[in-house]
Design a protein around this motif. Structure first.
Motif, short mmCIF file in Angstrom:
data_model
loop_
_atom_site.label_atom_id
_atom_site.label_comp_id
_atom_site.label_asym_id
_atom_site.label_seq_id
_atom_site.Cartn_x
_atom_site.Cartn_y
_atom_site.Cartn_z
N ARG A 104 0.86 -1.17 0.00
CA ARG A 104 0.00 0.00 0.00
C ARG A 104 0.90 1.23 0.00
O ARG A 104 1.69 1.44 0.92
N ASP B 201 1.44 0.80 -12.19
CA ASP B 201 1.04 0.47 -10.82
C ASP B 201 -0.41 0.85 -10.56
O ASP B 201 -1.15 0.12 -9.89
N THR C 142 -3.24 -1.77 -9.57
CA THR C 142 -3.86 -1.64 -8.26
C THR C 142 -5.36 -1.39 -8.35
O THR C 142 -6.15 -1.98 -7.61
N TYR D 72 -8.15 -4.20 -6.81
CA TYR D 72 -9.00 -3.88 -5.66
C TYR D 72 -10.48 -3.96 -6.03
O TYR D 72 -11.31 -4.33 -5.21
#
Length: 265
Positions: free
Chosen positions: A210, A221, A225, A229
């Motif tokens: 994180r 990235d 990410t 999620y």
């Protein structure tokens, strides 16, 4: 140097381009991006065949003033086709045996390195890029909006594995994101692969990294990410990722976003 020798490369280049297009369109393993490229190239080949048919007609029918078609006239009339076929031949040499993001990067590099300032070459390469980037663009949008990915030929920058998400995973057990979804470096677009300052990661309850500030993350990235999620949220809700809503499923064929770095908030 004879006129015939100047025209012959047009024929040999056509054979190579036509063989690549025919082979790729008949093989699903080439991937949807390569097939989209071949469909665009196929339309240019059709224009060339129409030109050849017109030349054949003119060779059989004399002009109004009684003149017949000569090799010098054929050479002059064929100049646009010679140029176009030469560019397509160059494209085939560069993209052969490539697919997905690797193919898009090869086309982009070809355009930047060999056709900068070349109006005709730049026009053709831009057209081919905008056409074959559409499938990649659609995969990128569904990944960013819903964490959903349909990539049967592994052409996208993210690979989703078959590992099932366990909502009961604890911090002690940990969960390796790379075992669930990972970045495929070969298919990352060069326009997305921008460098950035590396920020020390911290661990979440899922054992994942994180970052303290998304502004310090690369575009790759952020893409990775965001999608993972979304998938985690959907898995936690009902055990499987949801499909994009009807509004999210509306895609534009404008692929220009892939030719420049993506900006994500």
């Amino acid at each position: 140097e004879s006129i015939v020798s100047r025209i012959l490369p047009l024929c040999s280049n056509y054979v190579v381009v036509n063989e690549y297009v025919s082979t790729c369109l008949g093989s699903y393993e080439c991937g949807i991006i390569a097939r989209a490229l071949c469909e665009a190239m196929g339309k240019l080949l059709q224009e060339y065949l129409a030109f050849v048919s017109k030349l054949d007609y003119q060779s059989r029918e004399p002009y109004v003033d009684g003149r017949t078609l000569t090799m010098s006239m054929v050479h002059v009339l064929a100049q646009p086709s010679i140029r176009t076929m030469s560019i397509l031949y160059h494209v085939v040499l560069v993209v052969q045996n490539k697919k997905g993001g690797t193919l898009l990067n090869a086309l982009q590099n070809l355009k930047a390195l060999n056709y900068t300032g070349d109006e005709k070459g730049n026009e053709i390469l831009t057209h081919l890029l905008n056409t074959c980037a559409v499938p990649y663009s659609r995969m990128l949008k569904t990944w960013l909006k819903a964490g959903k990915l349909h990539d049967p030929y592994t052409e996208f920058m993210i690979e989703v594995t078959n590992r099932t998400f366990q909502s009961s995973t604890t911090m002690k057990q940990g969960m390796e994101w790379e075992d669930w979804c990972r970045v495929q470096d070969d298919h990352v677009l060069s326009s997305l692969d921008t460098s950035s300052e590396i920020v020390a990661p911290t661990l979440t309850a899922f054992g994942a990294d994180r970052y303290r500030s998304t502004s310090n993350m690369t575009a790759v990235d952020k893409v990775y990410t965001t999608g993972r999620y979304w998938r985690a949220i959907h898995f936690c809700q009902d055990g499987s990722p949801v499909l994009p809503s009807e509004e999210q499923g509306q895609y534009s064929d404008d692929a220009n976003m892939l030719l420049n770095p993506v900006k994500l908030s």
